[in-house]
Design a protein around this motif. Structure first.
Motif, mmCIF file in Angstrom:
data_model
loop_
_atom_site.group_PDB
_atom_site.id
_atom_site.type_symbol
_atom_site.label_atom_id
_atom_site.label_comp_id
_atom_site.label_asym_id
_atom_site.label_seq_id
_atom_site.Cartn_x
_atom_site.Cartn_y
_atom_site.Cartn_z
ATOM 1 N N THR A 169 6.418 6.090 -10.120
ATOM 2 C CA THR A 169 5.026 6.498 -9.958
ATOM 3 C C THR A 169 4.714 7.699 -10.847
ATOM 4 N N ARG A 189 8.266 5.679 -5.407
ATOM 5 C CA ARG A 189 7.650 6.986 -5.198
ATOM 6 C C ARG A 189 8.668 8.047 -4.800
ATOM 7 N N ARG A 220 8.269 -3.462 -9.114
ATOM 8 C CA ARG A 220 8.092 -2.642 -7.909
ATOM 9 C C ARG A 220 7.872 -1.196 -8.335
ATOM 10 N N ASP A 250 11.846 5.170 -0.723
ATOM 11 C CA ASP A 250 11.504 3.846 -1.273
ATOM 12 C C ASP A 250 12.770 3.167 -1.798
ATOM 13 N N GLU A 305 14.027 -0.723 -1.409
ATOM 14 C CA GLU A 305 13.878 -1.517 -2.633
ATOM 15 C C GLU A 305 15.214 -2.067 -3.122
ATOM 16 N N TYR A 323 4.067 -9.007 -9.274
ATOM 17 C CA TYR A 323 3.996 -7.691 -8.624
ATOM 18 C C TYR A 323 3.580 -7.942 -7.173
ATOM 19 N N HIS A 377 -1.232 1.753 -7.162
ATOM 20 C CA HIS A 377 -0.947 0.344 -7.487
ATOM 21 C C HIS A 377 -1.564 -0.028 -8.846
ATOM 22 N N GLY A 396 3.209 -7.296 -2.989
ATOM 23 C CA GLY A 396 2.937 -6.198 -2.066
ATOM 24 C C GLY A 396 1.883 -6.593 -1.059
ATOM 25 N N SER A 397 1.611 -5.654 -0.141
ATOM 26 C CA SER A 397 0.555 -5.973 0.838
ATOM 27 C C SER A 397 -0.816 -5.492 0.340
ATOM 28 N N PHE A 398 -0.865 -4.413 -0.406
ATOM 29 C CA PHE A 398 -2.110 -3.929 -1.015
ATOM 30 C C PHE A 398 -3.238 -3.839 0.024
ATOM 31 N N LEU A 406 0.727 8.988 -2.502
ATOM 32 C CA LEU A 406 -0.346 8.037 -2.207
ATOM 33 C C LEU A 406 0.219 6.744 -1.636
ATOM 34 N N LYS A 439 3.519 -7.873 9.453
ATOM 35 C CA LYS A 439 2.843 -6.611 9.165
ATOM 36 C C LYS A 439 1.351 -6.843 9.422
HETATM 37 P P1 ADP Z 1 3.963 -0.410 0.747
HETATM 38 O O1 ADP Z 1 5.250 -0.995 0.201
HETATM 39 O O2 ADP Z 1 3.857 1.063 0.576
HETATM 40 O O3 ADP Z 1 3.556 -0.936 2.105
HETATM 41 P P2 ADP Z 1 2.638 -2.237 -0.902
HETATM 42 O O4 ADP Z 1 3.427 -3.332 -0.272
HETATM 43 O O5 ADP Z 1 1.178 -2.482 -1.043
HETATM 44 O O6 ADP Z 1 2.770 -0.909 -0.123
HETATM 45 O O7 ADP Z 1 3.247 -1.807 -2.291
HETATM 46 C C1 ADP Z 1 3.561 -2.703 -3.307
HETATM 47 C C2 ADP Z 1 4.382 -1.983 -4.335
HETATM 48 O O8 ADP Z 1 3.653 -0.919 -4.911
HETATM 49 C C3 ADP Z 1 5.676 -1.369 -3.799
HETATM 50 O O9 ADP Z 1 6.696 -1.522 -4.765
HETATM 51 C C4 ADP Z 1 5.317 0.095 -3.648
HETATM 52 O O10 ADP Z 1 6.461 0.925 -3.779
HETATM 53 C C5 ADP Z 1 4.387 0.278 -4.837
HETATM 54 N N1 ADP Z 1 3.482 1.418 -4.649
HETATM 55 C C6 ADP Z 1 2.694 1.669 -3.597
HETATM 56 N N2 ADP Z 1 2.015 2.825 -3.775
HETATM 57 C C7 ADP Z 1 2.416 3.336 -4.967
HETATM 58 C C8 ADP Z 1 2.116 4.529 -5.714
HETATM 59 N N3 ADP Z 1 1.287 5.450 -5.237
HETATM 60 N N4 ADP Z 1 2.731 4.707 -6.902
HETATM 61 C C9 ADP Z 1 3.606 3.788 -7.362
HETATM 62 N N5 ADP Z 1 3.947 2.658 -6.713
HETATM 63 C C10 ADP Z 1 3.360 2.424 -5.528
#
Ligand code: ADP
Length: 162
Positions: A119, A90, A87, A94, A98, A6, A17, A8-10, A126, A41
Motif C-alpha cells: 500500500t 498494509r 493482493r 495482513d 495472505e 484482483y 483499492h 476481494g469483498s470491496f 484505510l 462475510k
Molecule cells: P479486506 O481484505 O480488508 O476485507 P478486501 O477483501 O476488500 O478487504 O480487500 C481486497 C484486497 O485489497 C486485499 O488484498 C487487501 O489487503 C487489499 N486492500 C484493502 N485495503 C487496502 C489499502 N488501503 N491499501 C492496499 N491494499 C488494500
C-alpha cells in the motif's frame, strides 16, 4: 497476454483499492476485479452494488473489468485464463492471512502466482470497515473513497435510518 485477478469483498471500494487497481493495470495487460459473493462475510452492500461502485470509479482504466464470483479464486483463475492474483499488503497482520491464502491457492492451482503490492503510506490505515463505521455516523469520508461511493454510503445510511 498477461492477465491478473484482483479478488476481494470491496464493501465498499476505497481509494486504497483503486490505487492497487491502477498499479496492477500498468503491470498486466488485463486486470479482472473479482467481487466475492461471500456468504460467510455479511456485507453492507450487495455484490451488484459493489460491482457498480467499482465500475463507476474506474472509467479511467480501460484494461480493467469487474465480475462477481462465488467459488474458489483458484478455479476462477483457471476459467478466466489468469496467471496471477493481485493482493494488497498494509501491515504485518495482513501478511499472515495472505501467506496462508497464497500457499493454498498455489496448492489448488500450480500455474497461479500471487503478486503482492504494498500500500501507499497514505492508505496504510484505510479499510472498508472503518469507512462504513465513520459513514454510519455521517463522518466525512470524501478523502478516502471515490465520489460515487461517498454518494452510495450517504444513501445507504440515510435509508437505514428511515
Ligand atoms: P479486506 O481484505 O480488508 O476485507 P478486501 O477483501 O476488500 O478487504 O480487500 C481486497 C484486497 O485489497 C486485499 O488484498 C487487501 O489487503 C487489499 N486492500 C484493502 N485495503 C487496502 C489499502 N488501503 N491499501 C492496499 N491494499 C488494500
Amino acid at each position: 497476454m498477461r492477465k491478473a485477478l484482483y479478488p476481494g469483498s470491496f464493501d465498499p471500494v476505497t481509494n486504497g483499492h483503486i490505487d492497487i487497481m491502477q498499479r496492477a493495470c500498468k503491470l498486466f495487460d488485463e486486470v479482472l476485479v473479482v467481487v466475492s459473493q461471500n456468504i460467510a462475510k455479511r456485507c453492507t452492500f450487495t455484490a451488484e452494488e459493489r460491482v457498480e461502485m467499482i465500475q463507476q470509479s474506474t472509467h479511467h482504466l480501460p484494461n480493467l473489468q469487474v465480475m462477481i464470483n462465488d467459488g474458489l479464486i483458484a478455479e476462477c483463475a483457471r476459467k478466466q485464463h489468469a496467471q496471477a492474483i493481485i493482493r494488497g499488503l498494509r501491515a504485518v497482520s495482513d501478511f499472515e492471512i495472505e501467506l496462508k491464502m497464497a500457499l493454498m491457492n498455489k496448492h489448488l492451482n500450480q500455474e497461479l502466482e500471487t503478486v503482492f503490492l504494498m500500500t501507499q503510506a497514505r492508505y496504510l490505515f484505510l479499510n472498508s470497515s472503518l469507512i462504513r463505521e465513520v459513514a454510519a455516523f455521517h463522518g466525512d469520508i470524501a478523502d478516502f473513497v471515490p465520489a460515487y461511493v461517498v454518494e452510495c454510503l450517504r444513501k445507504k445510511y440515510n435509508e437505514n435510518e428511515l
